[in-house]
Design an enzyme around this catalytic site. Structure first.
Site, PDB file in Angstrom:
ATOM      1  N   ARG A   1      -2.403   3.231 -24.083  1.00 60.40           N
ATOM      2  CA  ARG A   1      -1.981   3.201 -22.668  1.00 60.40           C
ATOM      3  C   ARG A   1      -2.259   1.824 -22.049  1.00 60.40           C
ATOM      4  NH1 ARG A   1      -4.203   7.840 -18.740  1.00 60.40           N
ATOM      5  NH2 ARG A   1      -6.065   6.557 -18.838  1.00 60.40           N
TER       6      ARG A   1
ATOM      7  N   LYS B   1      -1.502   1.586 -15.302  1.00 62.39           N
ATOM      8  CA  LYS B   1      -2.859   1.684 -14.778  1.00 62.39           C
ATOM      9  C   LYS B   1      -3.312   0.266 -14.452  1.00 62.39           C
ATOM     10  CE  LYS B   1      -6.811   4.556 -15.879  1.00 62.39           C
ATOM     11  NZ  LYS B   1      -6.975   5.133 -14.553  1.00 62.39           N
TER      12      LYS B   1
ATOM     13  N   GLU C   1       0.252  13.678  -7.911  1.00 64.72           N
ATOM     14  CA  GLU C   1      -1.063  13.848  -8.537  1.00 64.72           C
ATOM     15  C   GLU C   1      -2.123  13.680  -7.465  1.00 64.72           C
ATOM     16  OE1 GLU C   1      -1.642  10.720 -11.438  1.00 64.72           O
ATOM     17  OE2 GLU C   1      -0.930   9.189 -10.061  1.00 64.72           O
TER      18      GLU C   1
HETATM   19  N1  PXG Z   1      -4.014   9.759 -12.204  1.00 65.22           N
HETATM   20  C1  PXG Z   1      -4.515   8.572 -11.837  1.00 65.22           C
HETATM   21  C2  PXG Z   1      -3.822   7.794 -10.784  1.00 65.22           C
HETATM   22  C3  PXG Z   1      -5.679   8.081 -12.438  1.00 65.22           C
HETATM   23  O1  PXG Z   1      -6.143   6.882 -12.087  1.00 65.22           O
HETATM   24  C4  PXG Z   1      -5.753  10.085 -13.805  1.00 65.22           C
HETATM   25  C5  PXG Z   1      -4.602  10.504 -13.163  1.00 65.22           C
HETATM   26  C6  PXG Z   1      -6.308  10.913 -14.920  1.00 65.22           C
HETATM   27  O2  PXG Z   1      -6.038  10.271 -16.163  1.00 65.22           O
HETATM   28  P1  PXG Z   1      -7.016  10.393 -17.405  1.00 65.22           P
HETATM   29  O3  PXG Z   1      -6.405   9.545 -18.457  1.00 65.22           O
HETATM   30  O4  PXG Z   1      -8.362   9.878 -16.964  1.00 65.22           O
HETATM   31  O5  PXG Z   1      -7.057  11.826 -17.776  1.00 65.22           O
HETATM   32  C7  PXG Z   1      -6.339   8.863 -13.417  1.00 65.22           C
HETATM   33  C8  PXG Z   1      -7.642   8.447 -14.005  1.00 65.22           C
HETATM   34  C9  PXG Z   1     -11.958   8.119 -10.292  1.00 65.22           C
HETATM   35  C10 PXG Z   1     -11.086   7.269 -11.163  1.00 65.22           C
HETATM   36  O6  PXG Z   1     -12.848   7.553  -9.601  1.00 65.22           O
HETATM   37  C11 PXG Z   1     -10.039   7.797 -11.935  1.00 65.22           C
HETATM   38  C12 PXG Z   1      -9.246   6.943 -12.722  1.00 65.22           C
HETATM   39  C13 PXG Z   1      -9.523   5.621 -12.708  1.00 65.22           C
HETATM   40  C14 PXG Z   1     -10.543   5.119 -11.951  1.00 65.22           C
HETATM   41  C15 PXG Z   1     -11.340   5.920 -11.199  1.00 65.22           C
HETATM   42  O7  PXG Z   1     -11.782   9.341 -10.258  1.00 65.22           O
HETATM   43  N2  PXG Z   1      -8.175   7.263 -13.522  1.00 65.22           N
END
Ligand code: PXG
Length: 288
Positions: free
Chosen positions: A50, A149, A182
Site C-alpha cells: 500500500r 495514505k 469511512e
Molecule cells: N481509513 C483511513 C482514512 C485511515 O487512515 C483506516 C481507514 C484503516 O486502515 P487500516 O489499514 O489501518 O486497517 C485508516 C488507518 C488513528 C489513525 O489515529 C489511523 C490511521 C492512520 C493514522 C492514525 O486512528 N489509518
C-alpha cells in the site's frame, strides 16, 4: 527510544528533520501505521504494498526496496525491544525549496517510529463506540484519491475535531454524494438481516488492511459480504455496526447520529469478528 532516520538509528532527541522537507511544508509524503503482535509484524507485506501504491500515486520514488523497508521495520522493533506495539513508517518528499514544486527535493526521507500503542479503553470493546456524522466530507477522488495514505490528513483531522467538539470520539464521514465513506481513521461495516456490508473503495474509503482481514474472516465464518454504497439510513437501521483499523482493530459501534444500532449493545456477529481477529493477528505477518 531509537528512531530509524534515513538509514541510521538515533535517539528520540536527535531524530530531527529539515524545516525545508516538503513532508513538513506541504504534507508531501506517504505513511503507514502497522501493528506488532507478539513479535509478529501484522501483514507487513500488505502495508508495504500500500505504501508503494501511495508513493506511486503521488510520483514519489521510494528510496528503498520492499525488502529493505521490511528489514528496517523489523530492526526498529528489535532496537526498541518491542514484542507488541505500533510502527509508524513515514516517507517524505525530502528537503527542497519553498515553492510547491518537488523539483530539487530530496533525498526522500524515511522515518520509522516503533512505540507502544494507546488503544481505545478495553471497556469500549465491550460497550461499543458512539459516532456522529460530521459536516466535513471525505475528499473527492478527483481532487486526491482517498486511497492514497498521504501525509496530508487535514481532511480527516477536521472531521475528528468536529466530532470531538460535540462530544464524540469518532466521526462518520460521507463522500460528496452523501454516501458513507469511512470514519477518520477506520473503515465501517454493518450487519443487516444476515449480510455484512462495507462501502466499496470508490465511496471514498481506504483499502484498510484490517478491512481486508475482516473480509477474510467473513469468508471463513461463511458470512455473506457485500461491498455496496451505504447511506446513513443503512447504518441507523442496521442490526450491528463495527469499525476496523490498525489502531482500533475491530470495535463495535452501538450508536450512529443519536440512533441506537440494533439493540444498542455490541452484537453477536461483531463479537465473533473481534475474537476471530484477535486469534489471527499473530498468525499473518513477519516475525521480527
Ligand atoms: N481509513 C483511513 C482514512 C485511515 O487512515 C483506516 C481507514 C484503516 O486502515 P487500516 O489499514 O489501518 O486497517 C485508516 C488507518 C488513528 C489513525 O489515529 C489511523 C490511521 C492512520 C493514522 C492514525 O486512528 N489509518
Amino acid at each position: 527510544m531509537k528512531i530509524y532516520l534515513n538509514g541510521k538509528f538515533v535517539d528520540k532527541e536527535n531524530a530531527k528533520v529539515s524545516v525545508f522537507d516538503h513532508g513538513l511544508l506541504y504534507g508531501d509524503g506517504v505513511f503507514e501505521g502497522i501493528r506488532l503482535y507478539s513479535g509478529c509484524v501484522f501483514k507487513l507485506d500488505e502495508h508495504l504494498e500500500r505504501l508503494e501504491f501511495s508513493a506511486k500515486a503521488i510520483l514519489l520514488d521510494l528510496p528503498m526496496s520492499r525488502e529493505e523497508l521490511a528489514e528496517a521495520v523489523c530492526e526498529c522493533c528489535r532496537q526498541n525491544d518491542l514484542q507488541d506495539g505500533y510502527v509508524r513508517l513515514v516517507v517524505t518528499r525530502g528537503p527542497g525549496h519553498l515553492g510547491l514544486s518537488p523539483d530539487g527535493c530530496g533525498p526522500a526521507g524515511v522515518i520509522i517510529i516503533a512505540d507502544n500503542i494507546q488503544l481505545y479503553p478495553e471497556v469500549l470493546y465491550e460497550t461499543g463506540l458512539k459516532i456522529i456524522t460530521v459536516p466535513t466530507r471525505r475528499i473527492n477522488a478527483a481532487a486526491l484519491p482517498p486511497a492514497v495514505k498521504s501525509l496530508n490528513y487535514l481532511n480527516n483531522i477536521l472531521a475528528k475535531i468536529e466530532a470531538k467538539k460535540v462530544g464524540f470520539q469518532e466521526a462518520l464521514m460521507l463522500n460528496d454524494k452523501g454516501e458513507v465513506a469511512e470514519c477518520t481513521g477506520d473503515n465501517v461495516f454493518v450487519y443487516s438481516k444476515g449480510v455484512l456490508y462495507t462501502p466499496p473503495l470508490d465511496s471514498g474509503s481506504l483499502r484498510g488492511i484490517t478491512r481486508g482481514t475482516v473480509m477474510d474472516i467473513a469468508e471463513e465464518l461463511n458470512v455473506e459480504l457485500r461491498e455496496q454504497a451505504l447511506t446513513r439510513y443503512d447504518l441507523w437501521t442496521a442490526d450491528e455496526c463495527f469499525l476496523t483499523g490498525t489502531a482500533a482493530e475491530v470495535i463495535p459501534c452501538v450508536e450512529v447520529d443519536h440512533r441506537a444500532v440494533g439493540s444498542g449493545q455490541p452484537g453477536e456477529i461483531s463479537k465473533r469478528f473481534i475474537s476471530r481477529f484477535r486469534e489471527k493477528v499473530t498468525r499473518v505477518g513477519r516475525m521480527i
